[in-house]
Design an enzyme around this catalytic site. Sequence first.
Site, PDB file in Angstrom:
ATOM      1  N   GLY A  14       0.814  -1.217   0.000  1.00 26.01           N
ATOM      2  CA  GLY A  14       0.000   0.000   0.000  1.00 26.01           C
ATOM      3  C   GLY A  14       0.846   1.265   0.000  1.00 26.01           C
ATOM      4  O   GLY A  14       1.996   1.273   0.440  1.00 26.01           O
ATOM      5  N   ARG A  18      -2.776   8.461   3.354  1.00 31.49           N
ATOM      6  CA  ARG A  18      -3.060   9.398   4.451  1.00 31.49           C
ATOM      7  C   ARG A  18      -1.804   9.858   5.201  1.00 31.49           C
ATOM      8  O   ARG A  18      -1.873  10.730   6.063  1.00 31.49           O
ATOM      9  CB  ARG A  18      -4.086   8.784   5.405  1.00 31.49           C
ATOM     10  N   GLY A 107       2.535  -4.959   7.171  1.00 28.64           N
ATOM     11  CA  GLY A 107       3.742  -4.169   7.398  1.00 28.64           C
ATOM     12  C   GLY A 107       3.503  -2.883   8.162  1.00 28.64           C
ATOM     13  O   GLY A 107       4.429  -2.283   8.699  1.00 28.64           O
ATOM     14  N   GLY A 143     -12.981  -4.215   9.850  1.00 28.31           N
ATOM     15  CA  GLY A 143     -13.838  -5.342   9.507  1.00 28.31           C
ATOM     16  C   GLY A 143     -14.347  -5.968  10.802  1.00 28.31           C
ATOM     17  O   GLY A 143     -13.646  -5.988  11.811  1.00 28.31           O
ATOM     18  N   GLU A 157     -16.592  -6.566   5.949  1.00 29.57           N
ATOM     19  CA  GLU A 157     -15.906  -5.292   5.836  1.00 29.57           C
ATOM     20  C   GLU A 157     -16.869  -4.144   6.143  1.00 29.57           C
ATOM     21  O   GLU A 157     -18.071  -4.225   5.873  1.00 29.57           O
ATOM     22  CB  GLU A 157     -15.327  -5.132   4.424  1.00 29.57           C
ATOM     23  N   ASN A 229      -1.805   4.670   9.868  1.00 31.34           N
ATOM     24  CA  ASN A 229      -2.356   5.225   8.629  1.00 31.34           C
ATOM     25  C   ASN A 229      -2.028   6.697   8.466  1.00 31.34           C
ATOM     26  O   ASN A 229      -2.053   7.226   7.367  1.00 31.34           O
ATOM     27  CB  ASN A 229      -3.877   5.056   8.596  1.00 31.34           C
ATOM     28  N   TYR A 372      39.531  15.001   7.216  1.00 24.80           N
ATOM     29  CA  TYR A 372      38.903  15.264   5.922  1.00 24.80           C
ATOM     30  C   TYR A 372      39.584  16.443   5.256  1.00 24.80           C
ATOM     31  O   TYR A 372      39.718  17.512   5.856  1.00 24.80           O
ATOM     32  CB  TYR A 372      37.420  15.567   6.171  1.00 24.80           C
ATOM     33  N   SER A 390      46.950  18.635  25.014  1.00 25.55           N
ATOM     34  CA  SER A 390      45.707  19.363  24.743  1.00 25.55           C
ATOM     35  C   SER A 390      45.806  20.173  23.461  1.00 25.55           C
ATOM     36  O   SER A 390      46.858  20.720  23.136  1.00 25.55           O
ATOM     37  CB  SER A 390      45.405  20.321  25.900  1.00 25.55           C
TER      38      SER A 390
HETATM   39  C1  UD1 Z   1      -7.997  -4.526   6.473  1.00 25.32           C
HETATM   40  C2  UD1 Z   1      -9.036  -5.635   6.631  1.00 25.32           C
HETATM   41  C3  UD1 Z   1     -10.003  -5.263   7.756  1.00 25.32           C
HETATM   42  C4  UD1 Z   1      -9.239  -5.034   9.036  1.00 25.32           C
HETATM   43  C5  UD1 Z   1      -8.150  -3.973   8.837  1.00 25.32           C
HETATM   44  C6  UD1 Z   1      -7.256  -3.909  10.043  1.00 25.32           C
HETATM   45  C7  UD1 Z   1      -9.345  -6.608   4.417  1.00 25.32           C
HETATM   46  C8  UD1 Z   1     -10.215  -6.673   3.222  1.00 25.32           C
HETATM   47  N1  UD1 Z   1      -9.738  -5.797   5.394  1.00 25.32           N
HETATM   48  O1  UD1 Z   1      -8.698  -3.370   6.045  1.00 25.32           O
HETATM   49  O2  UD1 Z   1     -10.930  -6.317   7.954  1.00 25.32           O
HETATM   50  O3  UD1 Z   1     -10.096  -4.634  10.074  1.00 25.32           O
HETATM   51  O4  UD1 Z   1      -7.327  -4.319   7.702  1.00 25.32           O
HETATM   52  O5  UD1 Z   1      -6.343  -2.854   9.916  1.00 25.32           O
HETATM   53  O6  UD1 Z   1      -8.342  -7.304   4.475  1.00 25.32           O
HETATM   54  N2  UD1 Z   1      -2.211  -4.265   1.066  1.00 25.32           N
HETATM   55  C9  UD1 Z   1      -1.449  -4.751   0.041  1.00 25.32           C
HETATM   56  N3  UD1 Z   1      -2.008  -4.885  -1.194  1.00 25.32           N
HETATM   57  C10 UD1 Z   1      -3.287  -4.574  -1.437  1.00 25.32           C
HETATM   58  C11 UD1 Z   1      -4.079  -4.076  -0.385  1.00 25.32           C
HETATM   59  C12 UD1 Z   1      -3.513  -3.929   0.870  1.00 25.32           C
HETATM   60  O7  UD1 Z   1      -0.270  -5.062   0.231  1.00 25.32           O
HETATM   61  O8  UD1 Z   1      -3.719  -4.738  -2.583  1.00 25.32           O
HETATM   62  C13 UD1 Z   1      -1.606  -4.118   2.394  1.00 25.32           C
HETATM   63  C14 UD1 Z   1      -1.552  -2.674   2.851  1.00 25.32           C
HETATM   64  O9  UD1 Z   1      -0.339  -2.078   2.469  1.00 25.32           O
HETATM   65  C15 UD1 Z   1      -1.667  -2.818   4.360  1.00 25.32           C
HETATM   66  C16 UD1 Z   1      -2.530  -4.066   4.532  1.00 25.32           C
HETATM   67  O10 UD1 Z   1      -2.415  -4.784   3.331  1.00 25.32           O
HETATM   68  O11 UD1 Z   1      -0.421  -3.069   4.975  1.00 25.32           O
HETATM   69  C17 UD1 Z   1      -3.978  -3.729   4.847  1.00 25.32           C
HETATM   70  O12 UD1 Z   1      -4.553  -3.038   3.775  1.00 25.32           O
HETATM   71  P1  UD1 Z   1      -5.569  -1.864   3.982  1.00 25.32           P
HETATM   72  O13 UD1 Z   1      -5.993  -1.360   2.653  1.00 25.32           O
HETATM   73  O14 UD1 Z   1      -5.038  -0.876   4.958  1.00 25.32           O
HETATM   74  O15 UD1 Z   1      -6.797  -2.649   4.623  1.00 25.32           O
HETATM   75  P2  UD1 Z   1      -7.969  -2.049   5.468  1.00 25.32           P
HETATM   76  O16 UD1 Z   1      -8.957  -1.421   4.540  1.00 25.32           O
HETATM   77  O17 UD1 Z   1      -7.449  -1.242   6.578  1.00 25.32           O
HETATM   78 CA    CA Z   2      -5.466  -0.104   7.126  1.00 25.65          CA
END
Ligand code: UD1
Ligand code: CA
Length: 452
Positions: A14, A18, A107, A143, A157, A229, A372, A390
């Site tokens: 991601g 934000r 991550g 979720g 979700e 976030n 340097y 000194s």
């Molecule tokens: C997700 C969960 C939600 C949970 C929340 C907790 C899903 C669908 N939803 O929502 O139930 O309560 O986390 O914080 O899983 N990422 C990728 N590739 C993607 C999408 C996301 O690597 O295509 C990674 C993001 O970088 C992040 C993590 O997955 O580290 C979570 O993604 P994010 O979009 O923040 O999920 P939430 O909508 O917060």
């Molecule tokens: Ca998130």
Amino acid sequence: MASPSVSLIVLAAGQGTRMNSDLPKVLHPLGAAPLLHHAMRAGQALDPARIVVVAGHGAEAVTKAARAFDETVDVVVQAEQLGTAHAVAQAAPLLAGVPGEAVVLYGDTPFVRTETLEAMLAARSRHAVVVLGFHARDPGRYGRLVTSGDTLEKIVEFKDATDEVLAISLCNSGVICAEAKLLFDLVAAVDNKNASGEYYLTDIVELARAQGHSAGVVICDESETLGINTRAQLAEAEAEFQKRARAEALEDGVTLTAPETVFFALDTHIGRDAVIAPNVVFGPGVTVESGAEIKAFCHLEGCHVSRGATVGPFARLRPGAELAEDVHVGNFVEIKNSVLDEGVKVGHLSYLGDAHVGEATNIGAGTITCNYDGVSKHRTEIGARAFIGSDTMLVAPVKIGAGAMTGSGSVITEDVPAEALALGRARQVNKPGFATKLMDLYKAAKAAKKGV
Ligand code: UD1
Ligand code: CA
């Protein structure tokens, strides 16, 4: 207990919109380490057979950071962020045929404890899919976990939830554990027919149950699931990280005179009975051995302080500073990329860079290695039991032999043989009575100017 049959999948693709930043979210620092390293560290304590990081935004930099933590990690690139299930699916080709469990971590979620992950692995004896949940004070956009008794029925979700489901306070942390093969089979079956048009990892619960598998929840404290976030959450997480690091140091037998003023990095190692005075900052890569003392207002990074050494107050140890046992580094001293052998003393106002100082050598106040020349760095070698007067300027490259001395105020541009005394300064001249004469001259000149 550590299990060799665990694979970790760390989602880090991601952008972190934000954060309002050019830096990928997982590379923002927490405890002087990229956010990503925190989740990796919790997972690494499970002794995983494989670690796969799913990168996307800033993939090159994320790969570099992941490898800096553990050079054996695999990184897969998710070119388009189509959802968490799609992200997990990117790891399938790498982990296909790897037996055992798969644990999915985020991550951007730094505080999940290893003990919690172990509890999830243990719960796998009862359920095919185990989800980490928490009771949220403010469930917001998380979720929701729909349960019935010991069973997790489905995850809904926020965007797809009814008011009835939104009333549930048990939320999804995102951490999921299942047998790797089952996880990838389920993920492959997920579609994107939902309010976001994304492939939701959370859909695997319902899919698993439809195939006759059971799903369950392990519940942890909300503080473990804090996801970053925004910059405000990052600042909040930093405070939380420091609070934990201080408590851990105290637990490990380190004296912290004013714990709330000491700042740690993720990889700071401090031995038992070390004393850390107020207002000390540890950057990355610091080891302070047992019984060493760091006095007030010091900044340390990439350095090693051995037993019995004392540092500060007001000292700065930069990367490559290596202090052997019983070394004393005093106030307003800066040390960079230098090895100080046992018992060396640098008491006051000095800079040592790119140097080696032999044992029991005394470095006088105000000594500077002029390392340097504006283009290149050069080394200074000082032998054992030498005495640097000194305010000596050691113009590198230069070697001072064992047992040698330099006169105060010397500018040393040539090597000094062992046991020699080097004087590199103008000879003093005394002019009897000149001070009074000079003063009278100045007074007369001033009076003439004022016209008195
Ligand atoms: C997700 C969960 C939600 C949970 C929340 C907790 C899903 C669908 N939803 O929502 O139930 O309560 O986390 O914080 O899983 N990422 C990728 N590739 C993607 C999408 C996301 O690597 O295509 C990674 C993001 O970088 C992040 C993590 O997955 O580290 C979570 O993604 P994010 O979009 O923040 O999920 P939430 O909508 O917060
Ligand atoms: Ca998130």
